[in-house]
Design a protein around this motif. Sequence first.
Motif, PDB file in Angstrom:
ATOM      1  N   ASP A   1     -64.853  41.002  19.774  1.00 41.27           N
ATOM      2  CA  ASP A   1     -64.637  42.344  19.230  1.00 41.27           C
ATOM      3  C   ASP A   1     -64.583  43.301  20.418  1.00 41.27           C
ATOM      4  O   ASP A   1     -65.594  43.529  21.080  1.00 41.27           O
ATOM      5  CB  ASP A   1     -65.809  42.687  18.290  1.00 41.27           C
ATOM      6  N   VAL A   2     -63.398  43.840  20.670  1.00 45.40           N
ATOM      7  CA  VAL A   2     -63.206  44.672  21.873  1.00 45.40           C
ATOM      8  C   VAL A   2     -63.915  46.022  21.699  1.00 45.40           C
ATOM      9  O   VAL A   2     -63.825  46.644  20.641  1.00 45.40           O
ATOM     10  CB  VAL A   2     -61.691  44.896  22.123  1.00 45.40           C
ATOM     11  N   MET A   3     -64.640  46.421  22.760  1.00 50.62           N
ATOM     12  CA  MET A   3     -65.318  47.734  22.713  1.00 50.62           C
ATOM     13  C   MET A   3     -64.694  48.697  23.721  1.00 50.62           C
ATOM     14  O   MET A   3     -64.524  49.863  23.452  1.00 50.62           O
ATOM     15  CB  MET A   3     -66.804  47.562  23.008  1.00 50.62           C
ATOM     16  N   ARG A   4     -64.400  48.171  24.940  1.00 49.24           N
ATOM     17  CA  ARG A   4     -63.804  49.003  25.991  1.00 49.24           C
ATOM     18  C   ARG A   4     -62.701  48.220  26.701  1.00 49.24           C
ATOM     19  O   ARG A   4     -62.784  46.988  26.810  1.00 49.24           O
ATOM     20  CB  ARG A   4     -64.870  49.406  27.008  1.00 49.24           C
ATOM     21  N   VAL A   5     -61.727  48.971  27.202  1.00 49.35           N
ATOM     22  CA  VAL A   5     -60.646  48.370  27.994  1.00 49.35           C
ATOM     23  C   VAL A   5     -60.550  49.136  29.312  1.00 49.35           C
ATOM     24  O   VAL A   5     -60.643  50.371  29.330  1.00 49.35           O
ATOM     25  CB  VAL A   5     -59.296  48.443  27.235  1.00 49.35           C
ATOM     26  N   LYS A   6     -60.373  48.377  30.420  1.00 49.53           N
ATOM     27  CA  LYS A   6     -60.288  49.016  31.731  1.00 49.53           C
ATOM     28  C   LYS A   6     -58.852  49.513  31.948  1.00 49.53           C
ATOM     29  O   LYS A   6     -57.905  48.738  31.888  1.00 49.53           O
ATOM     30  CB  LYS A   6     -60.658  48.003  32.815  1.00 49.53           C
ATOM     31  N   THR A   7     -58.711  50.800  32.178  1.00 49.44           N
ATOM     32  CA  THR A   7     -57.380  51.365  32.431  1.00 49.44           C
ATOM     33  C   THR A   7     -57.381  52.009  33.833  1.00 49.44           C
ATOM     34  O   THR A   7     -58.402  51.983  34.520  1.00 49.44           O
ATOM     35  CB  THR A   7     -57.037  52.445  31.389  1.00 49.44           C
ATOM     36  N   LYS A   8     -56.228  52.598  34.217  1.00 48.72           N
ATOM     37  CA  LYS A   8     -56.123  53.271  35.520  1.00 48.72           C
ATOM     38  C   LYS A   8     -57.122  54.414  35.628  1.00 48.72           C
ATOM     39  O   LYS A   8     -57.540  54.801  36.706  1.00 48.72           O
ATOM     40  CB  LYS A   8     -54.715  53.865  35.654  1.00 48.72           C
ATOM     41  N   TRP A   9     -57.464  54.974  34.462  1.00 51.55           N
ATOM     42  CA  TRP A   9     -58.335  56.159  34.436  1.00 51.55           C
ATOM     43  C   TRP A   9     -59.779  55.771  34.087  1.00 51.55           C
ATOM     44  O   TRP A   9     -60.538  56.591  33.590  1.00 51.55           O
ATOM     45  CB  TRP A   9     -57.789  57.164  33.432  1.00 51.55           C
TER      46      TRP A   9
END
Lengths: 114, 523
Positions: B119-127
């Motif tokens: 269950d995804v909680m956070r995703v790493k993005t450029k920001w």
Amino acid sequence: MISYFSRQERLVLSGLVMILVAGSVCSVVFKRYPQLQNIVNVMDTDRLILKTNINTANYEELVDIPYIGPATANSILEYRQAHGVIQDISELKALPVVRLENYKKFSVYIAVNP
Amino acid sequence: MSNQSYRPFIVIVLAFAGGIFLHGVLSVSFMWWVLLASLNCLLCAGFYRRKCVATMFLLIAVLCCGALYMQSVQTLPKNHFSSIVKYYYKKPFTIQGVIVSEVEKRTSFKGVKTTFVCDVMRVKTKWGWKDKSGKVLVNIFRDIDLSYGQDIELAGRIHRPFEFAKDSNFSYQDLLARKGITHILSVKARAKVGVMRVPAGFSFRRLALKVKHKGQALLNQALTANESALMRAILLGDRHDIPSHVRELFQLSGVAHVLAISGLHIGIVSFLFFMLLKLLPLPRLWQYGLTILLLVFYAFLTGGRVSVVRSTLMSSVFIASFIMEKETEVFNVLSLAALIVLLLNPYHLYDVGFQLSFLSVFSIVTLYPHISNFLKRICLAGKSRCVAHLIQSISVSLSAYLGVCGLIAYYFQIITPLSVLANIIVIPLIAVIVSVGMGLILIGSILPSTIFAFALCLKLLLNAMVAIIFLCVQIPGAYVRLETVSLRIVVYYYVLFFIVIFVKQFLGKVLSFGVKGERCVKT
């Protein structure tokens, strides 16, 4: 003495006793005659594999055989057209698309006359 | 109205399922469904004095409710991770999430892979890290020690599920979509997987998985790989390790249903639980209550598939009826179970397991008495106990087969006329195998020295069962493979099936009414 046990207790106990007796007998028999274990273990052998007749199978049936893909199936059909009936499945080892390790895997699923 | 004929859940579940189906077929907008549902609710309230009209409007409202429920499940939240997946094509996708399924070890072309749902909680993005939601199927191409409930961080390649065969009825993408999974995260063997938090406290699911792993370990230790794989499927619901040739034998002989935990298994397990609880000095009410609790625990342990949920619900209702000393109506209970399963996930309506499970029980309940009576009339020797048991077994197998053969032909392109014979032999064997297998796990964990006896009995029984199935498959005409079966033929078959059932029921009622009338005249 038996009257001390209820019907359910008798049922559970008799089941357990039967399992222990059967298990102990099998254990002794298998230890004395280890060759019997090979006869009983049919699931771990290729005796129960449903073999496909390599001489009569069409393209769809060949592709359904594990480890045989479209290229191998086409190659087998071409070989049959060129040489007629396959006498021995080891003939398939000579096909250029068939790798030896793959042949070992799919050869248990085929027969020339099952 | 008598208790026997009061079946409110039948119409409710039919209307609700109809709504789910219509939502997929018709392109009606969300607002129209809302308007229709509200209007029918109002009309139902307005016509409350006219029972029939009010009920009709209420059922239409339930139908709209089914469509709206499906729409609500289908609609992804705004922060669902799938909206940003397109920016990560061939780039690592790093997520933080919780493991929400059992962690399984499976063999793949790259060796062992660890697979679970996260269950995804956070995703790493450029920001930086962004809060996201959604479920992803994770495949880590190595053997790694993870467990249910852990918070993890991992990076891999995100992609849509692959479609393995375009010409078949089976779609892997649809299968995962029904579980709310839209993407797969493939993690390389060398990639780092960080465990951020180990779950603390009590969880019913975690306990069930712990017991399951213990059972798996015991079976693996006591039996050979193939035997253990078969036993794990029959007892614990793990079907992926069954050897392909054994699976094929079960399919061709029409006894593949014993590999999926269903009413048969739940019935045997509940009987065993009840027997064991009867040995304890507990009040009868406690014994019933604990049996229900153990059944629910077993449903969690086996992964909660549709057939398990259906049979656990039905068994629990039947046991509860003993506690409340009230009779239950089987169609009503079956409908209630279907409604609960659809409320858990409306996509189950399109699941083969759901359709086969409910149709087979419906077919057994409706056809069994007629087939049994017919066979008893033919076999004049029906007075013998042995023949009576045989007639019972044939009637149950035949009625179940008649109910599901249309769907089996459509989905699996096979007809198995010999399945009735195979079932007569296999089902009693399965009852013994489940009992001995449960004994192995229960007693083996307390007294490991006795495992050998259970294991040897299981070895004999399992090999005998597979050998018998192999012999059944060898009989000419045991199975017929079909090229393709059109949906139209299947629909015709089921229309005929239901006409026969309803004509039989109607005739039965008319005849019984006639007999009652005759009795009245005589008195």
